[in-house]
Design a protein around this motif. Structure first.
Motif, mmCIF file in Angstrom:
data_model
loop_
_atom_site.group_PDB
_atom_site.id
_atom_site.type_symbol
_atom_site.label_atom_id
_atom_site.label_comp_id
_atom_site.label_asym_id
_atom_site.label_seq_id
_atom_site.Cartn_x
_atom_site.Cartn_y
_atom_site.Cartn_z
ATOM 1 N N PRO A 234 1.819 3.547 -60.923
ATOM 2 C CA PRO A 234 3.190 3.914 -60.568
ATOM 3 C C PRO A 234 3.829 2.852 -59.672
ATOM 4 O O PRO A 234 3.140 2.155 -58.922
ATOM 5 C CB PRO A 234 3.025 5.241 -59.821
ATOM 6 N N PHE A 235 5.137 2.745 -59.752
ATOM 7 C CA PHE A 235 5.848 1.741 -58.957
ATOM 8 C C PHE A 235 5.603 1.948 -57.467
ATOM 9 O O PHE A 235 5.549 0.984 -56.695
ATOM 10 C CB PHE A 235 7.348 1.806 -59.262
ATOM 11 N N SER A 236 5.445 3.207 -57.067
ATOM 12 C CA SER A 236 5.212 3.481 -55.644
ATOM 13 C C SER A 236 3.881 2.888 -55.173
ATOM 14 O O SER A 236 3.779 2.386 -54.046
ATOM 15 C CB SER A 236 5.235 4.992 -55.391
ATOM 16 N N ILE A 237 2.859 2.941 -56.038
ATOM 17 C CA ILE A 237 1.565 2.362 -55.684
ATOM 18 C C ILE A 237 1.669 0.842 -55.614
ATOM 19 O O ILE A 237 1.140 0.209 -54.685
ATOM 20 C CB ILE A 237 0.487 2.774 -56.711
ATOM 21 N N VAL A 238 2.357 0.257 -56.603
ATOM 22 C CA VAL A 238 2.537 -1.199 -56.598
ATOM 23 C C VAL A 238 3.263 -1.623 -55.328
ATOM 24 O O VAL A 238 2.888 -2.603 -54.662
ATOM 25 C CB VAL A 238 3.323 -1.659 -57.851
ATOM 26 N N GLY A 239 4.307 -0.883 -54.963
ATOM 27 C CA GLY A 239 5.044 -1.191 -53.739
ATOM 28 C C GLY A 239 4.174 -1.056 -52.502
ATOM 29 O O GLY A 239 4.286 -1.866 -51.561
ATOM 30 N N SER A 240 3.302 -0.051 -52.502
ATOM 31 C CA SER A 240 2.410 0.142 -51.353
ATOM 32 C C SER A 240 1.404 -0.997 -51.233
ATOM 33 O O SER A 240 1.104 -1.473 -50.125
ATOM 34 C CB SER A 240 1.681 1.475 -51.477
ATOM 35 N N LEU A 241 0.845 -1.441 -52.388
ATOM 36 C CA LEU A 241 -0.117 -2.537 -52.369
ATOM 37 C C LEU A 241 0.522 -3.809 -51.833
ATOM 38 O O LEU A 241 -0.108 -4.575 -51.093
ATOM 39 C CB LEU A 241 -0.666 -2.782 -53.777
ATOM 40 N N ASN A 242 1.760 -4.052 -52.216
ATOM 41 C CA ASN A 242 2.464 -5.223 -51.699
ATOM 42 C C ASN A 242 2.867 -5.020 -50.242
ATOM 43 O O ASN A 242 2.726 -5.939 -49.411
ATOM 44 C CB ASN A 242 3.706 -5.495 -52.546
#
Length: 426
Positions: free
Chosen positions: A30-38
């Motif tokens: 999910p985009f939220s996970i990608v955003g969190s990883l970054n």
């Protein structure tokens, strides 16, 4: 909570965190996970801390790496006992970066002028990136993505093939030539080994293998270490299905001349020899003159000087007693071999690759306190016994049957190394 079912690779801009592509798992994060990883990586960097890797309570592992202060690559491995080590993930990120440089050049990646344009251009790298992801859990015996050594085949008729390759490269006004059999280097010119870095040899082999559907190709490439900003021509030709010869050259010769004049002149008389290489490659990377013990389940032999490697995973036991237990599956033995290699080089043996950054250590802390350099190690598991040894020229990683007495492991390993090097001069 991060829940990645399989291996996944993310690429983002380092400064703004704009996603460029995601490869691997069919179930995208999910985009939220990608955003969190970054975001967590950027938060650490803003406070003087570099986040390089982490592991979740469910067994997932995440590794970050920023290249040229321009692109961030993130590798995510799923839980459930996937067995993918941090070393494997870090090597994956290095190989992906090298593949992107190989295709697009370093300038295009280090100086992003238009994000949308870069997204489109990165699509030309997808095939190579997907092959790298597949090789992390490969059952074909490719280990170069992990060892950063060229996966090799040791043909029986090496003298004839080497002479033909050298003559072909010279006629094509090149000093860099390579013969590949099913993606493995069977022969290469002297400067292919001495002037190209091990990482370049690995990614070039993968690139040629990815173009195996074409009878010929004229492909501009950037060498990640040797020529990251100036393109060089890669000419590749299919001699037989599964057998390719390639050279690195300048403006000459033309593809037409090389394909219609040089290929037939130097390779038409060696068709049977090439077929023999194919048949050998289907059986083993070693020539028939090398006979392994029946209780050797798999092995990885690395020449530390030339950065070449051969992987052997026998399909059947030769001369085994009737009471011998069945072999583990090839996929499982190769997975164990990768795990043992990672265990040995991260704890005991010397890593010679210079591409590993000081900020991304791959060695365990306790090994730094040794007053000597270990040259042998062993490991006993529920499935096999493992033995590793290193000399100034070689590293050998061996999987053996549980029936082999532990006190005999060193003898079997030294005998196996001697048998291979004596017969092949590897």
């Amino acid at each position: 909570m991060l829940q990645a079912e399989t291996l996944q690779l993310l690429c983002l801009t380092a400064s703004s965190g704009v996603p460029l592509f995601s490869r691997g798992s069919t179930k995208q994060l999910p985009f939220s996970i990608v955003g969190s990883l970054n975001g967590v990586h950027m938060f650490g960097a803003g406070h003087g801390a570099q986040l390089s890797s982490c592991e979740t309570d469910r067994g997932s592992r995440v590794v970050w790496e920023v290249f040229q202060e321009s692109l961030m690559l993130i590798a995510v491995s799923g839980g459930g006992g996937s067995g993918i080590s941090e070393l494997q993930l870090r090597r994956l990120l290095e190989n992906v970066w090298n593949c992107m440089v190989l295709v697009l050049g370093q300038d295009e990646l280090a100086n992003i002028r238009n994000v949308e344009r870069l997204k489109r251009e990165l699509r030309s790298c997808y095939r190579l990136i997907d092959m790298l992801l597949e090789r992390v859990n490969d059952d074909q015996g490719f280990m170069g993505d992990l060892t950063q050594c060229a996966d090799c085949l040791l043909p029986s008729n090496s003298g004839l093939l080497q002479e033909a390759l050298d003559s072909f490269a010279q006629a094509a006004e090149s000093e860099f030539g390579c013969l590949l059999v099913r993606g493995r280097v069977a022969q290469a010119t002297e400067k292919w080994w001495s002037r190209l870095s091990p990482q370049e040899v690995v990614v070039l082999s993968i690139l040629v293998h990815s173009l195996s559907g074409a009878s010929s190709c004229d492909y501009p490439v950037f060498l990640p270490q040797g020529s990251p900003t100036v393109a060089i021509r890669l000419l590749g030709f299919q001699l037989l299905p599964g057998v390719h010869v390639c050279i690195l050259c300048g403006p000459k010769p033309s593809l037409y001349k090389a394909e219609n004049e040089l290929v037939s002149r130097f390779w038409s008389t060696l068709v049977e020899n090439l077929r023999s290489c194919l048949e050998q490659g289907d059986r083993s990377t070693l020539p028939p003159s090398v006979s392994l013990r029946w209780d050797v389940q798999a092995l990885l032999l690395i020449n530390r000087e030339s950065r070449r490697a051969v992987t052997v995973c026998p399909r059947v036991r030769g001369g085994s007693p009737a009471e011998a237990t069945p072999l583990l599956s090839s996929a499982r033995r190769l997975e164990l071999l990768r795990l043992f290699y990672t265990f040995a080089v991260s704890r005991y043996f010397t890593l010679q690759e210079t591409s590993v950054s000081p900020a991304s250590p791959t060695s365990e802390d306790f090994s730094q306190g040794f007053t000597h350099i270990p040259v042998q190690c062993y490991l006993v598991t529920d499935e096999c016994k493992c033995y590793g040894l290193q000399s100034p020229q070689h590293q050998l990683f061996l999987l053996m049957d549980l029936s082999v007495p532990t006190f005999a492991l060193r003898t079997v390993a030294t005998q196996t190394l001697s048998a291979i090097t004596t017969a092949t001069a590897f």
